[in-house]
Design a protein around this motif. Structure first.
Motif, PDB file in Angstrom:
ATOM      1  N   GLU A 164       0.828  -1.204   0.000  1.00 28.90           N
ATOM      2  CA  GLU A 164       0.000   0.000   0.000  1.00 28.90           C
ATOM      3  C   GLU A 164       0.869   1.264   0.000  1.00 28.90           C
ATOM      4  N   MET A 165       1.907   1.273   0.823  1.00 30.85           N
ATOM      5  CA  MET A 165       2.773   2.448   0.913  1.00 30.85           C
ATOM      6  C   MET A 165       3.583   2.640  -0.371  1.00 30.85           C
ATOM      7  N   GLN A 166       4.025   1.561  -0.986  1.00 26.70           N
ATOM      8  CA  GLN A 166       4.759   1.674  -2.249  1.00 26.70           C
ATOM      9  C   GLN A 166       3.890   2.319  -3.316  1.00 26.70           C
ATOM     10  N   GLU A 167       2.639   1.879  -3.388  1.00 26.89           N
ATOM     11  CA  GLU A 167       1.717   2.427  -4.382  1.00 26.89           C
ATOM     12  C   GLU A 167       1.438   3.904  -4.121  1.00 26.89           C
ATOM     13  N   GLU A 168       1.162   4.256  -2.878  1.00 25.41           N
ATOM     14  CA  GLU A 168       0.867   5.656  -2.551  1.00 25.41           C
ATOM     15  C   GLU A 168       2.102   6.539  -2.737  1.00 25.41           C
ATOM     16  N   LEU A 169       3.261   6.011  -2.391  1.00 20.79           N
ATOM     17  CA  LEU A 169       4.496   6.770  -2.567  1.00 20.79           C
ATOM     18  C   LEU A 169       4.761   7.017  -4.048  1.00 20.79           C
ATOM     19  N   GLU A 170       4.552   6.023  -4.869  1.00 15.97           N
ATOM     20  CA  GLU A 170       4.740   6.203  -6.312  1.00 15.97           C
ATOM     21  C   GLU A 170       3.805   7.276  -6.859  1.00 15.97           C
ATOM     22  N   GLN A 171       2.558   7.262  -6.424  1.00 21.27           N
ATOM     23  CA  GLN A 171       1.597   8.285  -6.864  1.00 21.27           C
ATOM     24  C   GLN A 171       2.038   9.679  -6.411  1.00 21.27           C
ATOM     25  N   ALA A 172       2.489   9.795  -5.168  1.00 22.16           N
ATOM     26  CA  ALA A 172       2.930  11.095  -4.651  1.00 22.16           C
ATOM     27  C   ALA A 172       4.166  11.585  -5.402  1.00 22.16           C
ATOM     28  N   ARG A 173       5.106  10.687  -5.667  1.00 21.04           N
ATOM     29  CA  ARG A 173       6.306  11.067  -6.437  1.00 21.04           C
ATOM     30  C   ARG A 173       5.928  11.524  -7.839  1.00 21.04           C
ATOM     31  N   ASN A 174       4.976  10.833  -8.458  1.00 22.56           N
ATOM     32  CA  ASN A 174       4.532  11.233  -9.798  1.00 22.56           C
ATOM     33  C   ASN A 174       3.909  12.626  -9.770  1.00 22.56           C
ATOM     34  N   LEU A 175       3.079  12.894  -8.766  1.00 30.86           N
ATOM     35  CA  LEU A 175       2.480  14.235  -8.653  1.00 30.86           C
ATOM     36  C   LEU A 175       3.543  15.303  -8.446  1.00 30.86           C
ATOM     37  N   LEU A 176       4.555  14.999  -7.627  1.00 25.78           N
ATOM     38  CA  LEU A 176       5.634  15.954  -7.386  1.00 25.78           C
ATOM     39  C   LEU A 176       6.431  16.194  -8.670  1.00 25.78           C
ATOM     40  N   GLU A 177       6.708  15.143  -9.400  1.00 22.83           N
ATOM     41  CA  GLU A 177       7.455  15.287 -10.664  1.00 22.83           C
ATOM     42  C   GLU A 177       6.661  16.105 -11.678  1.00 22.83           C
ATOM     43  N   ILE A 178       5.355  15.859 -11.753  1.00 19.08           N
ATOM     44  CA  ILE A 178       4.497  16.659 -12.647  1.00 19.08           C
ATOM     45  C   ILE A 178       4.529  18.123 -12.221  1.00 19.08           C
ATOM     46  N   HIS A 179       4.434  18.353 -10.931  1.00 18.10           N
ATOM     47  CA  HIS A 179       4.496  19.735 -10.424  1.00 18.10           C
ATOM     48  C   HIS A 179       5.806  20.388 -10.835  1.00 18.10           C
ATOM     49  N   TRP A 180       6.917  19.687 -10.597  1.00 17.70           N
ATOM     50  CA  TRP A 180       8.219  20.253 -10.954  1.00 17.70           C
ATOM     51  C   TRP A 180       8.302  20.548 -12.451  1.00 17.70           C
ATOM     52  N   SER A 181       7.849  19.591 -13.273  1.00 20.56           N
ATOM     53  CA  SER A 181       7.968  19.788 -14.721  1.00 20.56           C
ATOM     54  C   SER A 181       7.090  20.945 -15.210  1.00 20.56           C
ATOM     55  N   GLU A 182       5.950  21.150 -14.562  1.00 23.61           N
ATOM     56  CA  GLU A 182       5.053  22.223 -14.996  1.00 23.61           C
ATOM     57  C   GLU A 182       5.410  23.587 -14.418  1.00 23.61           C
ATOM     58  N   HIS A 183       6.060  23.626 -13.256  1.00 27.49           N
ATOM     59  CA  HIS A 183       6.262  24.912 -12.576  1.00 27.49           C
ATOM     60  C   HIS A 183       7.722  25.278 -12.310  1.00 27.49           C
ATOM     61  N   HIS A 184       8.628  24.335 -12.411  1.00 33.18           N
ATOM     62  CA  HIS A 184      10.024  24.629 -12.059  1.00 33.18           C
ATOM     63  C   HIS A 184      11.027  24.355 -13.178  1.00 33.18           C
ATOM     64  N   ASP A 185      10.639  23.603 -14.182  1.00 37.02           N
ATOM     65  CA  ASP A 185      11.588  23.220 -15.221  1.00 37.02           C
ATOM     66  C   ASP A 185      11.607  24.219 -16.359  1.00 37.02           C
ATOM     67  N   VAL A 186      12.809  24.488 -16.845  1.00 37.68           N
ATOM     68  CA  VAL A 186      13.026  25.319 -18.018  1.00 37.68           C
ATOM     69  C   VAL A 186      13.809  24.454 -18.996  1.00 37.68           C
ATOM     70  N   LEU A 187      13.309  24.320 -20.212  1.00 33.24           N
ATOM     71  CA  LEU A 187      13.978  23.522 -21.223  1.00 33.24           C
ATOM     72  C   LEU A 187      14.659  24.480 -22.196  1.00 33.24           C
ATOM     73  N   LEU A 188      15.985  24.390 -22.268  1.00 33.11           N
ATOM     74  CA  LEU A 188      16.761  25.284 -23.125  1.00 33.11           C
ATOM     75  C   LEU A 188      16.949  24.655 -24.498  1.00 33.11           C
ATOM     76  N   PRO A 189      17.113  25.472 -25.527  1.00 27.85           N
ATOM     77  CA  PRO A 189      17.318  24.932 -26.870  1.00 27.85           C
ATOM     78  C   PRO A 189      18.630  24.139 -26.959  1.00 27.85           C
ATOM     79  N   SER A 190      18.748  23.336 -28.000  1.00 26.67           N
ATOM     80  CA  SER A 190      19.910  22.447 -28.136  1.00 26.67           C
ATOM     81  C   SER A 190      21.161  23.169 -28.609  1.00 26.67           C
ATOM     82  N   PHE A 191      21.039  24.342 -29.149  1.00 25.12           N
ATOM     83  CA  PHE A 191      22.178  25.112 -29.653  1.00 25.12           C
ATOM     84  C   PHE A 191      22.992  24.296 -30.652  1.00 25.12           C
TER      85      PHE A 191
END
Length: 164
Positions: free
Chosen positions: A95-122
């Motif tokens: 149960e904890m593994q499943e809930e932890l995975e869901q929480a980590r996924n939500l945190l990663e989505i949050h980071w990708s939507e609000h904290h990540d900047v993708l720079l061009p390849s140059f």
């Protein structure tokens, strides 16, 4: 909902009579989450963990309450603690593994939507992803806040890329 409301009241009374009993606080937190009173559930779950930091149900309930109020990084940390406490209990561990995975996924989505900047390849074929620290109620990223921190991280990443 009426039963959960009455149960929450009874657990509150039990907590007043026996304030050092973590089980009363944890059970009240469970009831309050069912009633969508997430802030108060968080307070009860925190009280339960403060009284018994190594009690698995309290730590799991705290993680769930933190998730419900949007404290994503705190929820991940609490659920990681709960998973460690569940090492000898197969049912809790799953149960904890499943809930932890869901929480980590939500945190990663949050980071990708609000904290990540993708720079061009140059022109080198690789794009740089920079995660910038911002003052955020959902997570506690380390580092210099704002675009200045992102620029520093980008420079460091670019230097590493060029040197390879």
């Amino acid at each position: 909902a009426g039963h959960f409301c009455k149960a929450a009241e009874l657990f509150a009374k039990a907590s007043q009579k026996d304030p050092k009993n973590a089980k009363h606080h944890e059970a009240r937190a469970q009831c309050l989450m069912e009633l969508d009173d997430f802030q108060e559930a968080l307070r009860s779950a925190e009280a339960a963990v403060e009284l018994d930091p190594n009690w698995l149900p309290a730590k799991a309930t705290l993680g769930r309450a933190q998730l419900n109020v949007g404290q994503l990084q705190d929820a991940v940390m609490s659920l990681e603690d709960a998973l460690r406490l569940a090492e000898h209990d197969e049912e809790w561990r799953g149960e904890m593994q499943e809930e932890l995975e869901q929480a980590r996924n939500l945190l990663e989505i949050h980071w990708s939507e609000h904290h990540d900047v993708l720079l061009p390849s140059f022109g080198c074929g690789k794009r740089l992803q920079i995660r910038q620290a911002l003052d955020c109620r959902y997570c506690r990223m380390e580092g210099e806040l704002g675009p200045g921190g992102a620029l520093w991280a980008a420079g460091a990443s670019l230097a590493m890329l060029i040197s390879t």
